[in-house]
Write a protein that holds these residues in place. Structure first.
Motif, mmCIF file in Angstrom:
data_model
loop_
_atom_site.group_PDB
_atom_site.id
_atom_site.type_symbol
_atom_site.label_atom_id
_atom_site.label_comp_id
_atom_site.label_asym_id
_atom_site.label_seq_id
_atom_site.Cartn_x
_atom_site.Cartn_y
_atom_site.Cartn_z
ATOM 1 N N PHE A 96 -30.915 6.905 -18.682
ATOM 2 C CA PHE A 96 -31.084 6.368 -17.332
ATOM 3 C C PHE A 96 -30.986 7.441 -16.249
ATOM 4 O O PHE A 96 -31.138 7.145 -15.076
ATOM 5 N N GLY A 97 -30.676 8.662 -16.624
ATOM 6 C CA GLY A 97 -30.566 9.738 -15.656
ATOM 7 C C GLY A 97 -29.284 9.710 -14.845
ATOM 8 O O GLY A 97 -29.183 10.379 -13.818
ATOM 9 N N LEU A 98 -28.281 8.962 -15.293
ATOM 10 C CA LEU A 98 -27.033 8.844 -14.531
ATOM 11 C C LEU A 98 -26.246 10.150 -14.511
ATOM 12 O O LEU A 98 -25.686 10.530 -13.481
ATOM 13 N N TRP A 99 -26.172 10.809 -15.665
ATOM 14 C CA TRP A 99 -25.410 12.061 -15.719
ATOM 15 C C TRP A 99 -26.096 13.145 -14.897
ATOM 16 O O TRP A 99 -25.444 13.892 -14.166
ATOM 17 N N ALA A 100 -27.411 13.197 -14.976
ATOM 18 C CA ALA A 100 -28.160 14.165 -14.168
ATOM 19 C C ALA A 100 -27.942 13.890 -12.684
ATOM 20 O O ALA A 100 -27.778 14.812 -11.884
ATOM 21 N N GLU A 101 -27.922 12.614 -12.316
ATOM 22 C CA GLU A 101 -27.677 12.246 -10.916
ATOM 23 C C GLU A 101 -26.259 12.625 -10.492
ATOM 24 O O GLU A 101 -26.037 13.098 -9.382
ATOM 25 N N CYS A 102 -25.288 12.429 -11.374
ATOM 26 C CA CYS A 102 -23.907 12.816 -11.088
ATOM 27 C C CYS A 102 -23.815 14.322 -10.872
ATOM 28 O O CYS A 102 -23.182 14.786 -9.929
ATOM 29 N N GLN A 103 -24.453 15.089 -11.744
ATOM 30 C CA GLN A 103 -24.420 16.547 -11.605
ATOM 31 C C GLN A 103 -25.100 17.000 -10.317
ATOM 32 O O GLN A 103 -24.688 17.980 -9.707
ATOM 33 N N ARG A 104 -26.137 16.280 -9.896
ATOM 34 C CA ARG A 104 -26.840 16.617 -8.662
ATOM 35 C C ARG A 104 -26.028 16.233 -7.431
ATOM 36 O O ARG A 104 -25.870 17.018 -6.504
ATOM 37 N N GLN A 105 -25.477 14.993 -7.416
ATOM 38 C CA GLN A 105 -24.766 14.480 -6.239
ATOM 39 C C GLN A 105 -23.339 14.986 -6.135
ATOM 40 O O GLN A 105 -22.837 15.199 -5.033
ATOM 41 N N ALA A 106 -22.659 15.098 -7.264
ATOM 42 C CA ALA A 106 -21.224 15.413 -7.254
ATOM 43 C C ALA A 106 -20.892 16.402 -8.366
ATOM 44 O O ALA A 106 -20.216 16.057 -9.339
ATOM 45 N N PRO A 107 -21.357 17.645 -8.252
ATOM 46 C CA PRO A 107 -21.141 18.618 -9.328
ATOM 47 C C PRO A 107 -19.667 18.857 -9.661
ATOM 48 O O PRO A 107 -19.331 19.080 -10.825
ATOM 49 N N ASP A 108 -18.786 18.783 -8.669
ATOM 50 C CA ASP A 108 -17.358 18.964 -8.949
ATOM 51 C C ASP A 108 -16.808 17.827 -9.802
ATOM 52 O O ASP A 108 -15.998 18.043 -10.694
ATOM 53 N N LEU A 109 -17.258 16.592 -9.527
ATOM 54 C CA LEU A 109 -16.817 15.453 -10.322
ATOM 55 C C LEU A 109 -17.402 15.500 -11.732
ATOM 56 O O LEU A 109 -16.755 15.072 -12.690
ATOM 57 N N ALA A 110 -18.608 16.009 -11.867
ATOM 58 C CA ALA A 110 -19.256 16.061 -13.184
ATOM 59 C C ALA A 110 -18.455 16.910 -14.159
ATOM 60 O O ALA A 110 -18.541 16.719 -15.380
ATOM 61 N N LYS A 111 -17.640 17.822 -13.642
ATOM 62 C CA LYS A 111 -16.821 18.680 -14.512
ATOM 63 C C LYS A 111 -15.711 17.895 -15.211
ATOM 64 O O LYS A 111 -15.140 18.367 -16.180
ATOM 65 N N ILE A 112 -15.413 16.698 -14.719
ATOM 66 C CA ILE A 112 -14.363 15.866 -15.315
ATOM 67 C C ILE A 112 -14.777 15.404 -16.710
ATOM 68 O O ILE A 112 -13.973 15.326 -17.616
ATOM 69 N N GLY A 113 -16.050 15.077 -16.879
ATOM 70 C CA GLY A 113 -16.546 14.571 -18.157
ATOM 71 C C GLY A 113 -17.461 15.573 -18.828
ATOM 72 O O GLY A 113 -17.776 16.623 -18.281
#
Length: 136
Positions: A96-113
Motif C-alpha cells: 500500500f506504500g505506507l512505509w514509503a509514505e512514512c519514510q517520506r513524511q516522517a523519516p525520524d519516526l521511520a527509524k523506530i520500526g
C-alpha cells in the motif's frame, strides 16, 4: 487506497435495502506518530459519492443522509483496516506504500520500526453523499 477509489461501488444492506454507493471523488492523507506500542499510521479517507440504487426512495433528507454517510464510512473503514491487517500478516512487501509514505513524511519516526509490518494502522473515513450534483 492512495486516492484511487474513484469509480468503485460499495454495497451495504441498510434497513433491508441493498444500497450501492458509487465513489465519485476520494482523498487520502496520512498522519504518523510514535505511540507506546511503537509507530502508528492514521489513514484519513475522505469520500464523496452518490447512491445509485435507492429504488426511487428519497433517502437524502437530514438525519437519513447523516446515517447513510456514517453507515458507508464504517463499511469503508472496516474493509480497509481488515485488508491492511491481512496484508501485513501475509506479505513482506509494502503493497500500500505506507512505509514509503512514512519514510517520506516522517523519516525520524521511520527509524523506530524496520518495515511496514511495524506500523499500527488506524483508519478514519468521512463520507459525503452527493445529491443532484451537489455535495452537502
Amino acid at each position: 487506497m492512495l486516492g484511487e477509489g474513484s469509480g468503485a461501488v460499495i454495497e451495504g444492506n441498510w434497513n433491508g435495502i441493498v444500497l450501492p454507493l458509487e465513489i465519485r471523488k476520494d482523498k487520502v492523507s496520512f498522519d504518523f506518530a510514535k505511540t507506546e506500542e511503537g509507530l502508528s499510521c492514521q489513514v484519513n479517507v475522505q469520500v464523496s459519492g452518490a447512491l445509485t440504487g435507492s429504488g426511487g426512495q428519497s433517502l437524502l433528507d437530514g438525519n437519513t443522509r447523516r446515517e447513510l454517510e456514517n453507515f458507508f464510512g464504517d463499511i469503508i473503514k472496516t474493509d480497509l483496516e481488515n485488508t491492511i491487517k491481512r496484508a501485513q500478516e501475509t506479505t513482506a512487501g509494502d503493497v500500500f506504500g505506507l512505509w514509503a509514505e512514512c519514510q517520506r513524511q516522517a523519516p525520524d519516526l521511520a527509524k523506530i520500526g524496520e518495515n511496514w509490518q511495524d506500523l499500527q494502522v488506524l483508519v478514519d473515513c468521512e463520507v459525503k453523499l452527493q445529491d443532484t450534483g451537489r455535495t452537502r
